[in-house]
Design an enzyme around this catalytic site. Structure first.
Site, mmCIF file in Angstrom:
data_model
loop_
_atom_site.group_PDB
_atom_site.id
_atom_site.type_symbol
_atom_site.label_atom_id
_atom_site.label_comp_id
_atom_site.label_asym_id
_atom_site.label_seq_id
_atom_site.Cartn_x
_atom_site.Cartn_y
_atom_site.Cartn_z
ATOM 1 C CE LYS A 121 -4.417 -1.943 2.203
ATOM 2 N NZ LYS A 121 -5.023 -1.570 3.726
ATOM 3 C CE LYS A 217 -12.151 -8.188 -0.029
ATOM 4 N NZ LYS A 217 -13.403 -7.685 0.238
ATOM 5 C CE LYS A 220 -13.741 0.814 2.695
ATOM 6 N NZ LYS A 220 -13.134 -0.740 2.953
HETATM 7 P P1 ATP Z 1 -11.449 -2.752 0.685
HETATM 8 O O1 ATP Z 1 -12.147 -2.678 -0.542
HETATM 9 O O2 ATP Z 1 -11.356 -1.269 1.697
HETATM 10 O O3 ATP Z 1 -10.290 -3.458 1.124
HETATM 11 P P2 ATP Z 1 -13.665 -4.269 1.189
HETATM 12 O O4 ATP Z 1 -14.993 -4.405 1.368
HETATM 13 O O5 ATP Z 1 -12.306 -5.545 1.571
HETATM 14 O O6 ATP Z 1 -12.851 -3.402 1.590
HETATM 15 P P3 ATP Z 1 -12.503 -4.194 4.551
HETATM 16 O O7 ATP Z 1 -13.166 -3.362 4.996
HETATM 17 O O8 ATP Z 1 -11.297 -5.042 3.639
HETATM 18 O O9 ATP Z 1 -13.856 -4.678 3.420
HETATM 19 O O10 ATP Z 1 -13.099 -5.525 5.252
HETATM 20 C C1 ATP Z 1 -13.585 -5.417 6.796
HETATM 21 C C2 ATP Z 1 -14.052 -6.899 6.809
HETATM 22 O O11 ATP Z 1 -14.852 -7.425 6.361
HETATM 23 C C3 ATP Z 1 -12.996 -8.398 7.131
HETATM 24 O O12 ATP Z 1 -13.214 -8.938 7.736
HETATM 25 C C4 ATP Z 1 -13.178 -8.648 5.853
HETATM 26 O O13 ATP Z 1 -12.721 -9.941 5.765
HETATM 27 C C5 ATP Z 1 -14.672 -8.598 5.322
HETATM 28 N N1 ATP Z 1 -15.333 -8.473 4.322
HETATM 29 C C6 ATP Z 1 -15.074 -8.341 3.480
HETATM 30 N N2 ATP Z 1 -15.199 -8.047 2.031
HETATM 31 C C7 ATP Z 1 -16.301 -9.286 1.930
HETATM 32 C C8 ATP Z 1 -16.282 -10.736 1.243
HETATM 33 N N3 ATP Z 1 -17.135 -10.120 0.487
HETATM 34 N N4 ATP Z 1 -17.132 -11.702 1.807
HETATM 35 C C9 ATP Z 1 -17.348 -11.762 3.389
HETATM 36 N N5 ATP Z 1 -16.025 -11.208 4.184
HETATM 37 C C10 ATP Z 1 -15.830 -9.209 3.932
HETATM 38 MG MG MG Z 2 -10.593 -5.498 1.836
#
Ligand code: ATP
Ligand code: MG
Length: 356
Positions: A121, A217, A220
């Site tokens: 990052k 996956k 956000k």
């Molecule tokens: P970013 O795109 O900023 O990485 P993100 O959507 O991946 O955001 P995070 O904030 O990285 O979300 O993750 C928060 C929590 O949600 C973590 O514990 C992660 O493992 C879980 N998580 C994220 N995306 C998924 C998904 N698609 N399915 C299940 N668990 C998820």
């Molecule tokens: Mg993430």
């Protein structure tokens, strides 16, 4: 207030854009774990708000997103009246910052430079020093409370190993020799990663996929947002997103993640929203119920209806959350946790020569 039980600690990131992947993959498992383990453990659920701006954010939204997290957890079923569960903001316990500084001075520059997450990052553009040494703050978050168990995803295992390293290093350097041969440790060292996985189970495998591109996956940070269902989505627009989810040309509902990732994802989502509604169903049962159905449109409508219903229910629960109860919970946990954290901090300050 002294924690009499071993401590499980987990951070709950301030975030205004929570999607169903976060909800089913992270939030609900934490709440279920907290409920299940709180007889035997103290559960520290903290909002790591100081970690929120290691990369640039919109600061005008931060305060609200911190509280939003507490609200979402409450709406998802976190019992605020459980005195073994502590819900607190990192920034309200100044010992986090103070211990982080002390640990900084015993952390090698090279050691931090090897952290793969920083390499990923931080290598591009103007990375902040905060992004560089946030693993030290994370170590302070854990060591202040003597936490033994900390659930870590793959991206955090190296940081947990660092926490163990710095704790052991400080124990060696500053552990107190009592009488002849008894060492009193400065810090409780958290369990190694393998034992963390054994303790929490490796059920962190759930990964909800993006609706438009089910090969990846749901995340956000995806630009379009079309493949993501946010908890704040209007149920009607979520319905539309499901109706236009990518499927395949096989034309039969089956659970086959390899060849039919879109349909398989919808089967998983359907199971999860049904479970959330209190139905005791397994993925296998859902798969059997729709197995071989050849009209994807009909199948999607079922999923879309139930997802819309889930959102409506969740949003109603969220609107009904007792704000006062949340504020009170935060205030009382923060009061208690300041006592625990300061005790550790004073011990460290004494060890390094800042106090008598
Ligand atoms: P970013 O795109 O900023 O990485 P993100 O959507 O991946 O955001 P995070 O904030 O990285 O979300 O993750 C928060 C929590 O949600 C973590 O514990 C992660 O493992 C879980 N998580 C994220 N995306 C998924 C998904 N698609 N399915 C299940 N668990 C998820
Ligand atoms: Mg993430």
């Amino acid at each position: 207030m002294k924690p009499s039980k071993p401590v499980i600690l987990t951070g709950v990131r301030a975030n205004n854009n929570i999607h169903i992947g976060n909800y089913f993959g992270a939030i609900l498992p934490i709440i279920n774990m907290a409920k299940r383990r709180s007889d035997e453990y103290d559960i520290n659920l903290f909002i790591p708000d100081l970690h929120s701006f290691t990369t640039p954010i919109d600061h005008s939204k931060l305060y609200d997103s911190i509280l939003n997290n507490a609200r979402v957890y409450t709406a998802a079923g976190l019992p605020l009246d459980n005195s073994s569960i502590h819900l607190y903001r990192q920034s309200r316990i100044s010992a986090h910052s103070e211990l982080a500084w002390i640990l900084d001075c015993f952390t090698g520059f090279g050691e931090m430079s090897r952290m793969t997450q920083f390499k990923d990052k931080g290598s591009k553009g103007d990375a902040s020093v905060g992004l560089f040494n946030y693993p030290v703050l994370m170590a302070a978050d854990i060591l202040l409370y003597g936490a033994t168990y900390v659930p870590v995803g793959d991206d955090q295992t190296q940081h947990l190993e660092f926490t163990r390293d710095i704790a052991e290093r400080m124990n060696r350097k500053f552990g107190e020799r009592m009488n002849y041969d008894k060492f009193v440790d400065l810090f409780i060292v958290p369990k190694p990663v393998i034992q963390q996985h054994q303790f929490f189970g490796k059920d962190q495998g759930l990964r909800i996929k993006d609706l438009v591109n089910p090969a990846k996956k749901m995340s956000k940070s995806d630009e379009s947002g079309k493949g993501i269902i946010f908890l704040s989505d209007d149920p009607k627009s979520a319905h539309k997103k499901i109706m236009s989810a990518t499927t395949d040309s096989i034309g039969k509902v089956q659970y086959d993640k390899e060849n039919q990732p879109g349909i398989s994802n919808l089967l998983e989502i359907l199971t999860l929203v049904r479970q959330d509604a209190g139905r005791e169903v397994t993925l296998e049962q859902t798969v059997n119920e729709y197995f071989g159905m050849d009209r994807y449109g009909d199948f999607k409508r079922i999923v879309a209806d139930e997802v819309a219903e889930f959102l409506e229910n969740f949003q109603n629960r969220l609107a009904a959350v007792d704000e006062r109860a949340i504020e009170e919970k935060l205030a009382s946990s923060e009061k208690d946790m300041n006592v625990v954290a300061n005790e550790t901090l004073y011990r460290v300050q004494k060890a390094v020569g800042l106090r008598k």
